[in-house]
Design a protein around this motif. Structure first.
Motif, mmCIF file in Angstrom:
data_model
loop_
_atom_site.group_PDB
_atom_site.id
_atom_site.type_symbol
_atom_site.label_atom_id
_atom_site.label_comp_id
_atom_site.label_asym_id
_atom_site.label_seq_id
_atom_site.Cartn_x
_atom_site.Cartn_y
_atom_site.Cartn_z
ATOM 1 N N GLN A 89 3.471 -44.400 -15.125
ATOM 2 C CA GLN A 89 2.851 -42.825 -14.896
ATOM 3 C C GLN A 89 4.598 -42.350 -13.403
ATOM 4 O OE1 GLN A 89 0.558 -41.467 -15.833
ATOM 5 N NE2 GLN A 89 1.849 -39.768 -15.088
ATOM 6 N N ALA A 90 5.220 -43.063 -13.119
ATOM 7 C CA ALA A 90 6.464 -42.521 -12.303
ATOM 8 C C ALA A 90 7.816 -42.895 -13.669
ATOM 9 C CB ALA A 90 6.390 -43.603 -11.205
ATOM 10 N N LEU A 91 7.989 -43.197 -14.633
ATOM 11 C CA LEU A 91 8.421 -43.493 -15.548
ATOM 12 C C LEU A 91 7.913 -41.946 -15.986
ATOM 13 C CD1 LEU A 91 10.671 -44.004 -17.492
ATOM 14 C CD2 LEU A 91 9.243 -45.680 -18.510
ATOM 15 N N VAL A 92 7.019 -41.628 -17.160
ATOM 16 C CA VAL A 92 6.269 -40.586 -17.522
ATOM 17 C C VAL A 92 6.724 -39.259 -16.692
ATOM 18 C CG1 VAL A 92 4.519 -38.831 -17.789
ATOM 19 C CG2 VAL A 92 4.486 -41.515 -18.642
ATOM 20 N N ASP A 93 6.908 -39.179 -15.638
ATOM 21 C CA ASP A 93 7.090 -38.033 -14.288
ATOM 22 C C ASP A 93 8.374 -38.066 -14.320
ATOM 23 O OD1 ASP A 93 4.066 -38.206 -13.951
ATOM 24 O OD2 ASP A 93 4.412 -39.032 -11.810
ATOM 25 N N LEU A 94 9.135 -38.721 -14.755
ATOM 26 C CA LEU A 94 10.350 -39.038 -14.447
ATOM 27 C C LEU A 94 10.934 -38.302 -15.809
ATOM 28 C CD1 LEU A 94 12.898 -39.111 -13.236
ATOM 29 C CD2 LEU A 94 13.605 -41.279 -14.241
ATOM 30 N N ILE A 95 10.283 -38.683 -16.701
ATOM 31 C CA ILE A 95 10.321 -38.025 -17.780
ATOM 32 C C ILE A 95 10.654 -36.231 -18.212
ATOM 33 C CG2 ILE A 95 9.789 -38.076 -20.976
ATOM 34 C CD1 ILE A 95 10.154 -41.337 -20.170
ATOM 35 N N LEU A 96 9.099 -35.868 -17.243
ATOM 36 C CA LEU A 96 8.984 -35.257 -17.758
ATOM 37 C C LEU A 96 9.472 -33.660 -16.984
ATOM 38 C CD1 LEU A 96 4.932 -35.446 -17.860
ATOM 39 C CD2 LEU A 96 6.044 -35.364 -19.770
ATOM 40 N N SER A 97 10.351 -34.656 -15.714
ATOM 41 C CA SER A 97 11.143 -33.309 -14.729
ATOM 42 C C SER A 97 12.490 -32.886 -15.948
ATOM 43 C CB SER A 97 11.583 -34.259 -13.538
ATOM 44 O OG SER A 97 12.902 -35.166 -14.319
#
Length: 260
Positions: A89-97
């Protein structure tokens, strides 16, 4: 007293006299019965066009239960994707940023699960996400397309110079596709030759009119470099498209025009 004679039937057989129920087609026939009592025989005529009286039989009507196989329509599609762990989820949030990201991991660690999660979220936000992979089989697994389709290439394009590839990037459909991209996702990066990667970078800069890497799109790259390598890498010079000469057991490739 006169002698009694047996009754005789004329002109029909039993099957002809059979009448089908429920208004079915009837064949008009006539039965002539000759009976004799005292005196001369008197013919009697019976018209068989009249429907025969149906016997009154007791009928029990039962209502069949409704089939249990019919299921009520589902209001929404059930979500089958697994839940992401904290690290995913942290990786997904990084990409969404909006950051450019390369993430890797061994087979079965959930790379494709993460890919599907952030692609779904980006598209729900109105982003044009293009997913590409070096082979058709890899592209099918992620509902994407190949490098070749996205760039409008065939294997023969690798024999062309960068100048020719830039010119081809201004084709009507290719240029429109490259300009619409907001996020470019590249899967199975281990199979992508670095010259192939650079060619894609150059034509996207040309088509989008932006000298930033890949024309300024957000780039997300994934794969495992410990898995499959590129197929026949460094076959043609990236500058002029001429066939490279292998040296030192194939570890060094030299262009007749541009050198190593």
């Amino acid at each position: 007293m006169g002698e009694k004679r047996k009754r005789e039937l004329h002109s029909i057989s039993p099957s002809d006299a059979t009448l089908e129920a429920n208004g079915s087609k009837q064949t008009p026939t006539e039965i002539i019965a000759i009976s004799s009592d005292e005196g001369e025989p008197q013919p009697k005529r019976f018209n068989t066009n009249q429907p025969l009286a149906q016997p009154s039989l007791p009928v029990e009507v039962k209502q069949l239960p409704q089939s249990k196989s019919k299921k009520a329509p589902k209001k929404g599609r059930a979500r089958t994707e697994p839940e992401l762990c904290q690290e995913q989820q942290a990786l997904v949030d990084l990409i969404l940023s909006g950051r450019n990201v390369f993430y890797t991991g061994s087979a079965g660690c959930g790379k494709s699960t993460v890919l599907k999660a952030f692609v779904r979220e980006l598209r729900s936000r109105g982003k044009m996400v293009n997913i590409i992979a070096p082979t058709g089989r890899a592209a099918l697994d992620i509902n994407g397309q190949t490098f070749w389709t996205y760039a409008g290439w065939t294997p023969l394009h690798m024999k062309k110079s960068l100048k020719d590839l830039k010119h081809a990037a201004h084709g009507k459909f290719i240029r429109a596709r490259l300009k619409k991209t907001n996020v470019l996702v590249i899967d199975e990066i281990s199979m992508v030759e670095n010259h192939h990667f650079e060619r894609l970078n150059v034509i996207m800069q040309e088509a989008r009119g932006d000298n930033a890497a890949f024309g300024g799109v957000q780039l997300v790259v994934t794969g495992d470099f410990c898995q499959l390598p590129p197929v026949k890498p460094f076959a043609f010079c990236i500058e002029c498209g001429r066939e490279l000469i292998k040296k030192m057991a194939g570890t060094i490739h030299k262009c007749p025009e541009h050198g190593e």
